[in-house]
Design an enzyme around this catalytic site. Structure first.
Site, mmCIF file in Angstrom:
data_model
loop_
_atom_site.group_PDB
_atom_site.id
_atom_site.type_symbol
_atom_site.label_atom_id
_atom_site.label_comp_id
_atom_site.label_asym_id
_atom_site.label_seq_id
_atom_site.Cartn_x
_atom_site.Cartn_y
_atom_site.Cartn_z
ATOM 1 C CB ALA A 170 -0.911 -0.004 1.228
ATOM 2 C CG PHE A 172 2.387 8.633 1.411
ATOM 3 C CD1 PHE A 172 1.704 9.763 1.844
ATOM 4 C CD2 PHE A 172 2.995 8.667 0.158
ATOM 5 C CE1 PHE A 172 1.646 10.908 1.055
ATOM 6 C CE2 PHE A 172 2.933 9.802 -0.634
ATOM 7 C CZ PHE A 172 2.250 10.926 -0.177
ATOM 8 C CE LYS A 196 5.886 -2.539 1.553
ATOM 9 N NZ LYS A 196 5.967 -1.304 2.359
ATOM 10 N NE ARG A 200 7.462 7.732 2.190
ATOM 11 C CZ ARG A 200 7.303 8.092 0.935
ATOM 12 N NH1 ARG A 200 6.152 8.585 0.529
ATOM 13 N NH2 ARG A 200 8.273 7.962 0.096
ATOM 14 C CB SER A 249 5.054 5.667 -7.456
ATOM 15 O OG SER A 249 5.957 4.617 -7.157
ATOM 16 C CB CYS A 304 -4.313 8.334 -7.006
ATOM 17 S SG CYS A 304 -5.875 7.595 -6.585
ATOM 18 C CD GLU A 404 0.974 10.983 -9.373
ATOM 19 O OE1 GLU A 404 1.895 10.151 -9.354
ATOM 20 O OE2 GLU A 404 -0.159 10.733 -8.951
HETATM 21 P P1 NAD Z 1 5.278 4.403 -3.629
HETATM 22 O O1 NAD Z 1 5.266 3.680 -4.927
HETATM 23 O O2 NAD Z 1 6.497 5.165 -3.264
HETATM 24 O O3 NAD Z 1 5.024 3.362 -2.442
HETATM 25 C C1 NAD Z 1 3.985 2.405 -2.509
HETATM 26 C C2 NAD Z 1 4.456 1.097 -1.893
HETATM 27 O O4 NAD Z 1 5.497 0.538 -2.703
HETATM 28 C C3 NAD Z 1 5.027 1.258 -0.495
HETATM 29 O O5 NAD Z 1 4.531 0.222 0.314
HETATM 30 C C4 NAD Z 1 6.528 1.196 -0.689
HETATM 31 O O6 NAD Z 1 7.189 0.576 0.383
HETATM 32 C C5 NAD Z 1 6.697 0.377 -1.946
HETATM 33 N N1 NAD Z 1 7.790 0.888 -2.810
HETATM 34 C C6 NAD Z 1 8.174 2.176 -2.977
HETATM 35 N N2 NAD Z 1 9.151 2.264 -3.890
HETATM 36 C C7 NAD Z 1 9.403 1.025 -4.315
HETATM 37 C C8 NAD Z 1 10.290 0.475 -5.285
HETATM 38 N N3 NAD Z 1 11.128 1.239 -5.991
HETATM 39 N N4 NAD Z 1 10.270 -0.854 -5.477
HETATM 40 C C9 NAD Z 1 9.426 -1.626 -4.794
HETATM 41 N N5 NAD Z 1 8.555 -1.160 -3.867
HETATM 42 C C10 NAD Z 1 8.529 0.146 -3.623
HETATM 43 O O7 NAD Z 1 3.983 5.333 -3.616
HETATM 44 P P2 NAD Z 1 3.609 6.415 -2.529
HETATM 45 O O8 NAD Z 1 4.526 7.575 -2.671
HETATM 46 O O9 NAD Z 1 3.452 5.776 -1.211
HETATM 47 O O10 NAD Z 1 2.134 6.820 -3.053
HETATM 48 C C11 NAD Z 1 1.912 7.844 -3.995
HETATM 49 C C12 NAD Z 1 1.651 7.286 -5.373
HETATM 50 O O11 NAD Z 1 0.573 6.368 -5.323
HETATM 51 C C13 NAD Z 1 1.215 8.359 -6.369
HETATM 52 O O12 NAD Z 1 1.839 8.103 -7.593
HETATM 53 C C14 NAD Z 1 -0.290 8.141 -6.484
HETATM 54 O O13 NAD Z 1 -0.873 8.570 -7.693
HETATM 55 C C15 NAD Z 1 -0.369 6.671 -6.352
HETATM 56 N N6 NAD Z 1 -1.697 6.252 -5.929
HETATM 57 C C16 NAD Z 1 -2.494 5.673 -6.853
HETATM 58 C C17 NAD Z 1 -3.771 5.291 -6.514
HETATM 59 C C18 NAD Z 1 -4.681 4.657 -7.529
HETATM 60 O O14 NAD Z 1 -5.662 4.042 -7.118
HETATM 61 N N7 NAD Z 1 -4.392 4.786 -8.806
HETATM 62 C C19 NAD Z 1 -4.237 5.495 -5.212
HETATM 63 C C20 NAD Z 1 -3.379 6.080 -4.288
HETATM 64 C C21 NAD Z 1 -2.099 6.446 -4.656
#
Ligand code: NAD
Length: 519
Positions: A170, A172, A196, A200, A249, A304, A404
């Site tokens: 998930a 943040f 998981k 943050r 992301s 998002c 974004e």
């Molecule tokens: P993130 O990708 O940094 O983190 C999401 C999860 O992935 C976390 O649990 C993190 O530990 C893990 N993660 C982070 N980087 C990783 C990597 N390089 N390799 C493997 N795992 C990794 O996202 P965030 O910053 O927590 O959330 C913001 C993003 O989520 C924005 O891009 C937003 O648009 C998107 N989002 C999309 C939706 C949707 O339904 N489309 C909903 C909410 C958020």
């Protein structure tokens, strides 16, 4: 809020205040029905984004801990899958009640760790609660299909059956809603689940796990590990995990989709967005400007489905000064402060990134009509605040349009016609959400029909579907073929078994082998 939340934490099983090597409270793991302290030597700090004060730490679970969590999910699966659907439904019915009773406590944790306003945090829990409520209709949602008398004395029917162990990763920005898109839907179908949360903002997930346990979910049906890349790789690679739900992301989502798929798993990945609000000159001006400002800057743009791009068509461009006035009036403050409209960004790095993207707009020829980069919030000088920012004269080739931003920044483009606006939206790589503001039904219909975006609002700025539908992002906003929650969510977490059954009244013993394909 710190006081209230420390009360929740000190009373709770999942937050240890007597951690061995630090005075900062430590978030526990949830393994086999027990909240356990990690033996990890790698920890990540949790900060209050309004002050940047360290408020806790979360472990990067060790390999042995992750193995124990998966083993627990695997052990619990056969009995849980065999538990009657009515009993699983009862657990969820109790769960939705407990979430309602604890909604404000969960929201306080969200505000503390994530920064959004308390009212918005309550909305975060509420939208997740709706998915739990929907999951309670599992008795109809999980029904298979039947076709009697397909040939003489033969009936055909299908069951929807759980997959086994499923996992969720998930982001943040919605600490309660997004985990609640995942484990309740998976578990009510008879799967066990490894979660998981975002490293943050783990607090809301931990409290939700406690409430699920209090609702009667058997030990091992939900396990929680913490961490970053190692935990993600573990989930993508582990042979006992059948399906992965990811939200976050594109960088992480593409990686998890590829790696998980390569290991034979189902993967659904909801990712980034650049949502356009198309404003027609015939729209209800007052309503549209308020909707646009709310959807662009609410949650500091960290949604998002934030409406981060306005496309003003024709005469609607004259509304820009009023848009700026409304945005100026929003109150930026710590999320627990009365009257706050938007809170801080999640980290200093996020703030720096957003400010750099605003800078890029100036360098590439756009105009900053409202600049939130230098905002100071009294009493919270160390917080990650950015005030509402509006960038106009933006062109599709500019960095602030292509990226974004994920902050309280509205970029504004102008077009002469609806067709040009549709072209802009469809040329953007993302397809998460969009909205059109108009009083003309034919315009609205044309837009909804031609735009290649998963979720379309007509005079609705944030069209996140209710859970009887599904969350339907398209193009670069989604990877996979079965969406989150609703009927699609049930499909994702189940597999079909089809039974062809013949019962004859008379003796139907074959007199010789039937070697021809049955027709
Ligand atoms: P993130 O990708 O940094 O983190 C999401 C999860 O992935 C976390 O649990 C993190 O530990 C893990 N993660 C982070 N980087 C990783 C990597 N390089 N390799 C493997 N795992 C990794 O996202 P965030 O910053 O927590 O959330 C913001 C993003 O989520 C924005 O891009 C937003 O648009 C998107 N989002 C999309 C939706 C949707 O339904 N489309 C909903 C909410 C958020």
């Amino acid at each position: 809020i710190l006081q209230v939340s420390s009360k929740v934490k000190s009373n709770s099983a999942w937050y240890s205040t007597s951690s061995f090597s630090s005075s900062v409270p430590a978030v526990k793991l949830f393994i086999d029905g027990k909240f356990v302290e990690s033996k990890s030597d790698k920890w990540i700090e949790i900060h209050n984004p309004a002050t940047n004060e360290v408020i806790g730490r979360v472990p990067q679970a060790t390999k042995a801990e992750m193995d124990a969590a998966i083993a627990s999910c695997k052990r619990a699966f056969p009995a849980w899958a065999d538990t009657s659907v009515l009993s699983r439904q009862q657990v969820l019915l109790r769960y939705q009640q407990l979430i309602k009773e604890n909604l404000k406590e969960i929201a306080k944790l969200i505000t503390l760790e994530q920064g959004k306003t308390l009212a918005d945090a309550e909305g975060d829990v509420f939208r997740g609660l709706q998915v739990v409520e929907h999951a309670c209709s599992v008795t109809s949602l999980m029904m298979g299909e039947t076709m009697p008398s397909i040939t003489k004395d033969m009936d055909l029917y299908s069951y929807r059956l759980p997959l086994g162990v499923c996992a969720g990763i998930a982001p943040f920005n919605f600490p309660a809603m997004i985990p609640l898109w995942m484990f309740p839907m998976a578990m009510v179908c008879g799967n066990t689940f490894l979660m998981k949360p975002s490293e943050r903002v783990p607090g809301a997930t931990m409290l939700l796990a406690k409430l699920l346990q209090d609702s009667g979910a058997p030990d091992g049906t939900l396990n929680i590990i913490h961490g970053q890349h190692e935990a993600v790789n573990f989930i993508c690679d582990h042979p006992d995990i059948k399906a992965i739900s990811f939200v976050g992301s594109n960088q992480a989502g593409e990686y998890i989709f590829e790696r998980g798929s390569r290991h034979g798993k189902r993967v659904q990945a909801n990712m980034g967005a650049k949502n356009h609000g198309v404003v027609m000159p015939d729209a209800n001006k007052e309503n549209t400007l308020n909707q646009l400002v709310g959807a662009a800057f609410g949650a500091a743009g960290q949604r998002c489905m934030a409406l981060s791009t306005a496309v003003l068509v024709g005469e609607a461009k004259k509304w820009l000064p009023e848009l700026v006035e409304r945005a100026k009036n929003l109150r930026v403050n710590a999320g627990d402060q009365p009257g706050a409209d938007l809170g801080p960004l999640i980290t200093p790095q996020a703030k720096e990134r957003v400010c750099n993207l605003i800078d890029s707009g100036t360098k590439e020829g756009a105009s900053i009509l409202l600049d939130g980069r230098k905002i100071k919030v009294k009493g919270y000088e160390n917080g990650n605040f950015v005030g509402p920012t509006i960038i106009s004269n933006v062109k599709p080739n500019m960095t602030c349009y292509k990226e974004e931003i994920f902050g309280p920044v509205l970029v504004v483009l102008e077009t002469e016609t609806l067709d040009e606006a549709i072209q802009i939206v469809n040329n953007n790589p993302y397809g998460n959400g969009t909205a059109i503001f108009t009083t003309n039904g034919a315009t609205a219909r044309k837009y909804a029909h031609l735009v290649d975006v998963g979720q379309v609002g007509v005079n609705v700025p944030i069209p996140v579907p209710l859970p009887m539908f599904s969350f339907t992002g398209s193009r670069s906003s989604f990877r996979g073929d079965t969406n989150f929650y609703g009927k699609q969510g049930i499909q994702f977490y189940t597999q079909l078994k089809t039974i062809t059954s013949q019962w004859k009244e008379e003796d139907a013993t074959l007199s010789s082998p039937a070697v021809v394909m049955p027709t």
